[in-house]
Each structure stands twice: as C-alpha cells, then as structure tokens.
Design a protein around this motif. Sequence first.
Motif, PDB file in Angstrom:
ATOM      1  N   ILE A  44       0.960  -1.468   0.021  1.00 15.03           N
ATOM      2  CA  ILE A  44      -0.110  -0.114  -0.113  1.00 15.03           C
ATOM      3  C   ILE A  44       0.707   1.235  -0.098  1.00 15.03           C
ATOM      4  CG2 ILE A  44      -1.660   1.073   1.297  1.00 15.03           C
ATOM      5  CD1 ILE A  44      -2.834  -1.222   2.672  1.00 15.03           C
ATOM      6  N   PRO A  45       0.747   1.995  -1.055  1.00 11.62           N
ATOM      7  CA  PRO A  45       1.328   3.450  -1.017  1.00 11.62           C
ATOM      8  C   PRO A  45       0.901   4.148   0.208  1.00 11.62           C
ATOM      9  CG  PRO A  45       0.692   2.868  -3.074  1.00 11.62           C
ATOM     10  CD  PRO A  45       0.064   1.973  -2.332  1.00 11.62           C
ATOM     11  N   GLN A  46       2.128   4.903   0.894  1.00  9.83           N
ATOM     12  CA  GLN A  46       1.696   5.732   2.038  1.00  9.83           C
ATOM     13  C   GLN A  46       0.779   6.824   1.709  1.00  9.83           C
ATOM     14  OE1 GLN A  46       2.790   5.086   4.862  1.00  9.83           O
ATOM     15  NE2 GLN A  46       2.544   6.942   6.296  1.00  9.83           N
ATOM     16  N   ARG A  47       0.796   7.311   0.538  1.00 14.29           N
ATOM     17  CA  ARG A  47       0.141   8.323   0.466  1.00 14.29           C
ATOM     18  C   ARG A  47      -1.311   8.181   0.212  1.00 14.29           C
ATOM     19  NH1 ARG A  47       2.601  11.229  -4.984  1.00 14.29           N
ATOM     20  NH2 ARG A  47       2.585   8.916  -5.682  1.00 14.29           N
ATOM     21  N   ILE A  48      -1.591   6.978  -0.193  1.00 14.58           N
ATOM     22  CA  ILE A  48      -3.252   6.585  -0.295  1.00 14.58           C
ATOM     23  C   ILE A  48      -3.698   5.635   0.769  1.00 14.58           C
ATOM     24  CG2 ILE A  48      -3.053   7.179  -2.893  1.00 14.58           C
ATOM     25  CD1 ILE A  48      -3.088   3.888  -3.304  1.00 14.58           C
ATOM     26  N   ARG A  49      -3.033   5.272   1.648  1.00 14.07           N
ATOM     27  CA  ARG A  49      -3.243   4.397   2.851  1.00 14.07           C
ATOM     28  C   ARG A  49      -4.435   4.353   3.398  1.00 14.07           C
ATOM     29  NH1 ARG A  49      -0.706   7.974   5.683  1.00 14.07           N
ATOM     30  NH2 ARG A  49      -1.050   8.235   7.693  1.00 14.07           N
ATOM     31  N   ILE A  50      -5.009   5.901   3.776  1.00 14.58           N
ATOM     32  CA  ILE A  50      -6.228   6.170   4.274  1.00 14.58           C
ATOM     33  C   ILE A  50      -7.308   5.763   3.174  1.00 14.58           C
ATOM     34  CG2 ILE A  50      -7.588   7.774   5.217  1.00 14.58           C
ATOM     35  CD1 ILE A  50      -5.427   7.210   6.887  1.00 14.58           C
ATOM     36  N   ILE A  51      -7.234   5.907   2.060  1.00 10.35           N
ATOM     37  CA  ILE A  51      -8.319   5.691   0.920  1.00 10.35           C
ATOM     38  C   ILE A  51      -8.317   3.949   0.939  1.00 10.35           C
ATOM     39  CG2 ILE A  51      -8.826   5.728  -1.368  1.00 10.35           C
ATOM     40  CD1 ILE A  51      -7.367   8.304  -1.766  1.00 10.35           C
TER      41      ILE A  51
END
Length: 217
Positions: A73-80
């Motif tokens: 999971i890329p850090q920038r889109i982990r919340i999504i």
Amino acid sequence: MSSMDKEPLFSAKNVKLLTTPLNDENPITVQVLGICSALAVTVKLEPAVVLAVAVVAVMGAANVIISVLRRTIPQRIRIIVQLVVIASLVILVDQVLKAFLYDVSRQLSVFVGLIITNCIIMGRLEAFALGNRVWPSFLDGVGNAAGYGWILIVVAFFRELLGSGTVWDYPVMEKLGLYTIGYENNGFMILPPMALITVGIIIWVQRSRNRKLIESK
C-alpha cells in the motif's frame, strides 16, 4: 526459520493483544472512542449484540486484509485503501443482516453503515495492522472490537431491563411479579442521556477496581 516464526499462536504477547482492550485499554471506557453508537443502539439488548458481533467481524477482517497488503500500500493513499476495505466489509455485513435479521437491521438503521466511520477501526488499522503481521493484527482487531462490544451489551442490558422491564424482549420484571407490588419501568432509561450516565457508571466502577487507570493530576 526465524525466532518470530516459532512464536506460539497464543503466546503471552498475543493473548495480551486480545485481552488488554477488554479492560486496561478499553476503546470506550479508557480511550473514550466510539461513544456515539454506544449511546444510540443500546435501548435494546438484541441490536446491541448484533452491532457488537458486526464490529468484531469487520474489525478482525479489516485488520487481516490491511496487514496482508501492508507492504504494497503506497503511503500517500493508505487512508483511501483502509476506507475501501472497511466500506466493502460493512456493505457485506449490512447485506447479511438484511437477508437474515431484517427487523434488527431496521432497528440499527444507519449505525451499521456508520461502522465505516468508527474511529476505533481506523485507529487500529493505522496504529497496528499497517505495521504488524496477520495473526497479531487479527487478535488486535478482535480484542478491540470485543472491548467495544461488551460495553455496548452491558449498557443495553441495564437500559432494557430498567427501561422496558425486559431482557431480549423477555418480560423479566413481569415474570418476577414486580409489577404486582408496585414496580414501574423507568422510562428515563430508554432516553439517550441514560446511556451516557450508564457508561459513566461503568467507567467509575472500572477505575475504582483498577486504580492504575486513574490519571494523575
């Protein structure tokens, strides 16, 4: 094989992940999270139990999925990604409830859908599942959901018993003959403020018995 791979499934460390949220790190009474749903669905015992089981299922599965995917999971889109996983699981649970427990599903109303926004679930995904292996993550999710669930069940038990005179719709007070000696249901118990007061009483009892939970001044 590394030493971590040899760790028993129910080692002391893993058991602690499962049991600590039930008391010392309870999401509701210690961390004060998930209060809204605890107030809203505890008028009756049945919907409280169903919501507790639903949260256990969603939280355990979500922690497992995020733990499996954590290295991809890329850090920038982990919340999504976390929201997509939780939302998918909540939709699945909601459909199961509508198929097999339609009346309870109607009683729970929007609160099944609002599991998506439950800060306990997002918090454990961020704080634990993203950095740990699958089995510990599963135990952490189930433990925290169970800690949330038992508070809901206790609050609902007393609210239904004292507010409606029943437990799971069984007329306990009538069977005990209390109405014939003048007992009357306390209608105030089914109002939202009494849920908050009941949670407060549980917090008071818990901290009276477990002094280390009392914050220093």
